[in-house]
Design an enzyme around this catalytic site. Structure first.
Site, PDB file in Angstrom:
ATOM      1  N   GLU A 138       0.796  -1.232   0.000  1.00  0.00           N
ATOM      2  CA  GLU A 138       0.000   0.000   0.000  1.00  0.00           C
ATOM      3  C   GLU A 138       0.834   1.291   0.000  1.00  0.00           C
ATOM      4  OE1 GLU A 138      -2.665  -0.562   3.316  1.00  0.00           O
ATOM      5  OE2 GLU A 138      -3.370  -2.466   2.543  1.00  0.00           O
ATOM      6  N   ASN A 179       2.079  -5.210  -3.117  1.00  0.00           N
ATOM      7  CA  ASN A 179       0.690  -5.544  -2.778  1.00  0.00           C
ATOM      8  C   ASN A 179      -0.115  -4.268  -2.509  1.00  0.00           C
ATOM      9  OD1 ASN A 179      -1.237  -7.701  -2.035  1.00  0.00           O
ATOM     10  ND2 ASN A 179      -1.060  -6.925   0.061  1.00  0.00           N
ATOM     11  N   HIS A 215     -10.422  -6.609  -1.624  1.00  0.00           N
ATOM     12  CA  HIS A 215     -11.434  -6.419  -0.581  1.00  0.00           C
ATOM     13  C   HIS A 215     -12.599  -5.707  -1.265  1.00  0.00           C
ATOM     14  CE1 HIS A 215      -8.871  -7.622   2.721  1.00  0.00           C
ATOM     15  NE2 HIS A 215      -7.914  -6.825   2.284  1.00  0.00           N
ATOM     16  N   GLU A 245      -6.050 -10.966  -0.855  1.00  0.00           N
ATOM     17  CA  GLU A 245      -6.819 -10.732   0.382  1.00  0.00           C
ATOM     18  C   GLU A 245      -8.316 -10.704   0.110  1.00  0.00           C
ATOM     19  OE1 GLU A 245      -5.381  -7.316   2.602  1.00  0.00           O
ATOM     20  OE2 GLU A 245      -3.298  -7.696   2.057  1.00  0.00           O
ATOM     21  N   ASP A 247     -12.151 -10.704   0.050  1.00  0.00           N
ATOM     22  CA  ASP A 247     -13.401 -10.924   0.780  1.00  0.00           C
ATOM     23  C   ASP A 247     -14.471 -10.051   0.136  1.00  0.00           C
ATOM     24  OD1 ASP A 247     -12.568  -8.454   1.960  1.00  0.00           O
ATOM     25  OD2 ASP A 247     -12.045  -9.416   3.864  1.00  0.00           O
TER      26      ASP A 247
HETATM   27  O1  G3I Z   1      -3.487  -8.298  19.256  1.00  0.00           O
HETATM   28  C1  G3I Z   1      -4.507  -7.516  19.818  1.00  0.00           C
HETATM   29  C2  G3I Z   1      -5.156  -8.254  20.942  1.00  0.00           C
HETATM   30  O2  G3I Z   1      -4.214  -8.473  21.943  1.00  0.00           O
HETATM   31  C3  G3I Z   1      -6.361  -7.456  21.434  1.00  0.00           C
HETATM   32  O3  G3I Z   1      -7.055  -8.221  22.370  1.00  0.00           O
HETATM   33  C4  G3I Z   1      -7.300  -7.112  20.289  1.00  0.00           C
HETATM   34  C5  G3I Z   1      -8.464  -6.247  20.719  1.00  0.00           C
HETATM   35  O4  G3I Z   1      -9.132  -5.697  19.617  1.00  0.00           O
HETATM   36  O5  G3I Z   1      -6.587  -6.424  19.309  1.00  0.00           O
HETATM   37  C6  G3I Z   1      -5.548  -7.226  18.759  1.00  0.00           C
HETATM   38  O6  G3I Z   1      -4.897  -6.633  17.698  1.00  0.00           O
HETATM   39  C7  G3I Z   1      -5.673  -6.389  16.548  1.00  0.00           C
HETATM   40  C8  G3I Z   1      -5.223  -7.307  15.426  1.00  0.00           C
HETATM   41  O7  G3I Z   1      -5.867  -6.942  14.243  1.00  0.00           O
HETATM   42  C9  G3I Z   1      -5.512  -8.774  15.716  1.00  0.00           C
HETATM   43  O8  G3I Z   1      -6.873  -9.007  15.786  1.00  0.00           O
HETATM   44  C10 G3I Z   1      -5.423  -4.929  16.179  1.00  0.00           C
HETATM   45  O9  G3I Z   1      -6.000  -4.102  17.152  1.00  0.00           O
HETATM   46  C11 G3I Z   1      -6.029  -4.645  14.827  1.00  0.00           C
HETATM   47  O10 G3I Z   1      -5.655  -3.337  14.423  1.00  0.00           O
HETATM   48  C12 G3I Z   1      -5.511  -5.638  13.813  1.00  0.00           C
HETATM   49  O11 G3I Z   1      -6.110  -5.374  12.584  1.00  0.00           O
HETATM   50  C13 G3I Z   1      -5.514  -5.949  11.447  1.00  0.00           C
HETATM   51  C14 G3I Z   1      -5.200  -4.847  10.444  1.00  0.00           C
HETATM   52  O12 G3I Z   1      -4.743  -5.397   9.231  1.00  0.00           O
HETATM   53  C15 G3I Z   1      -4.088  -3.939  10.954  1.00  0.00           C
HETATM   54  O13 G3I Z   1      -2.907  -4.664  11.096  1.00  0.00           O
HETATM   55  C16 G3I Z   1      -6.499  -6.940  10.864  1.00  0.00           C
HETATM   56  O14 G3I Z   1      -6.610  -8.066  11.745  1.00  0.00           O
HETATM   57  C17 G3I Z   1      -6.024  -7.406   9.499  1.00  0.00           C
HETATM   58  O15 G3I Z   1      -7.039  -8.168   8.891  1.00  0.00           O
HETATM   59  C18 G3I Z   1      -5.714  -6.216   8.609  1.00  0.00           C
HETATM   60  O16 G3I Z   1      -5.195  -6.695   7.404  1.00  0.00           O
HETATM   61  C19 G3I Z   1      -4.937  -5.728   6.387  1.00  0.00           C
HETATM   62  C20 G3I Z   1      -3.727  -6.193   5.618  1.00  0.00           C
HETATM   63  O17 G3I Z   1      -2.636  -6.403   6.476  1.00  0.00           O
HETATM   64  C21 G3I Z   1      -3.369  -5.219   4.506  1.00  0.00           C
HETATM   65  N1  G3I Z   1      -4.493  -4.977   3.642  1.00  0.00           N
HETATM   66  C22 G3I Z   1      -5.716  -4.562   4.311  1.00  0.00           C
HETATM   67  C23 G3I Z   1      -6.099  -5.567   5.392  1.00  0.00           C
HETATM   68  C24 G3I Z   1      -7.400  -5.190   6.063  1.00  0.00           C
HETATM   69  O18 G3I Z   1      -7.260  -3.984   6.770  1.00  0.00           O
END
Ligand code: G3I
Length: 327
Positions: A138, A179, A215, A245, A247
């Site tokens: 990105e 990506n 997405h 990715e 969905d």
């Molecule tokens: O690890 C903590 C956990 O300890 C806590 O209990 C929980 C409470 O909400 O949060 C957890 O962390 C979260 C993590 O996902 C795991 O669930 C973060 O807050 C959250 O910001 C994180 O979001 C991820 C996001 O990227 C940011 O990294 C999403 O799962 C993930 O699906 C998303 O993936 C991105 C790709 O990397 C790039 N392209 C877009 C895609 C969707 O946004």
């Protein structure tokens, strides 16, 4: 068992394998280790995995002199035990950066060796075990201009080329991808991605492919013919494409009618990929509605994946199987 696919050996994985393609899902270590049906479904249906978060900078490199690989190791070990390949996601992104990095007030001359060391360490650790890397994620905005990120501000656009060169040095076998999202069909963003990677090819930067995230929404998904055209022009540059990715999010209750339309979008996109020789992998961002980033990021939206919250296959699953079965 009721409602479980695959009893006849007819799985996404078996059909994809027969066609020489990878079919994959993003995974999280919590359910992988904690919910047997999560792991069983993955091993049965997919031959490629992407750690959804475990390889991001803030996860692997929480302090300047410390790396943590526990979660990523667990996912890579699971993939190896089940004969699956791993996509590495992601080395250079503007999200999930640790505070020591973003608050460090580093100069360009200080930041370059930090990024070099990070890439060398992470890619080097999984040398030979991660077959494709999203090296840069990105870097472009929705308008196609450079995104003014942490990396861009301090290093300038050259960070992209450098990251690919360093990744190649750390694992010459791994396929290296740029990506991004919103550039699946044609248009400004797609053109900007094309121009970026075209420039990289001209400069001799070691890039092997483009990851198109996909997405999409039930009411807004790219035209199949446009996606086909996009894959084709990337092929003409000698580049592979992975759908990285996918969905398809649904607003409100997931009625039968909506699920049927969702199934068509999945089927159409997979068909376009299968029809393109350079589209080697088709990866979903998760696989079960039980574990999906959508409801948290888009309140009121959900049901975006091919399996429901109880791991039952949805109409999308059957449509994907049909696409894979159809020569
Ligand atoms: O690890 C903590 C956990 O300890 C806590 O209990 C929980 C409470 O909400 O949060 C957890 O962390 C979260 C993590 O996902 C795991 O669930 C973060 O807050 C959250 O910001 C994180 O979001 C991820 C996001 O990227 C940011 O990294 C999403 O799962 C993930 O699906 C998303 O993936 C991105 C790709 O990397 C790039 N392209 C877009 C895609 C969707 O946004």
């Amino acid at each position: 068992m009721l409602n479980r696919p695959g009893q006849t050996g007819e799985t996404l994985r078996s059909f994809a394998q027969a066609r020489g393609r990878y079919i994959g899902a993003a995974v999280a270590p919590g359910p992988l280790l904690g919910e047997p049906v999560y792991a069983e479904t993955l091993a049965r249906e997919f031959n490629m995995l992407t750690p959804e978060n475990a390889l991001k900078f803030g996860r692997t490199h929480p302090s300047r002199d410390r790396y943590t690989f526990q979660d990523a190791d667990a996912i890579v070990a699971f993939a190896q035990a089940n004969g699956m390949v791993v996509r590495g996601h992601t080395l250079v992104w503007h999200e999930v950066l640790p505070r020591w990095l973003t608050a460090g007030a580093f100069t360009r001359d200080e930041l370059l060796p930090i990024l070099h060391e990070h890439i060398t360490t992470v890619v080097g650790r999984y040398r030979g075990q991660i077959s494709a890397w999203d090296v840069v994620n990105e870097a472009l905005g929705s308008d196609g201009a450079w995104r003014n990120t942490f990396w861009y501000k301090t290093i300038g656009p050259e960070y992209v080329d450098l990251a690919f060169r360093w990744a190649r040095e750390a694992d010459p076998q791994a396929r290296l991808f740029y990506n991004d999202y919103g550039g699946e069909g044609m248009g400004r963003k797609s053109d900007a991605i094309y121009e970026l990677v075209q420039g990289m090819r001209r400069r001799g930067v070691p890039i092997d492919g483009v990851g198109l995230q996909m997405h999409v929404r039930l009411d807004a998904s790219p035209e199949p013919a446009e996606v086909a055209a996009s894959l084709q022009r990337l092929a003409a540059l000698g580049l592979a494409v992975h759908i990285t990715e996918m969905d398809v999010r649904i607003q409100g209750p997931a009625t039968e009618e909506k699920l049927t339309r969702q199934a068509s979008i999945y089927r159409d996109m997979l068909r376009v990929c299968l029809a393109a020789e350079n589209c080697g992998a088709f990866v979903f961002w998760g696989f079960t509605d039980r574990h999906s980033w959508i409801p948290r990021y888009f309140p009121g939206w959900g049901a975006a994946l091919p399996f429901d919250e109880a791991y039952r296959p949805k109409p999308a699953y059957r449509a994907l199987i049909e696409a894979l079965k159809t020569p």
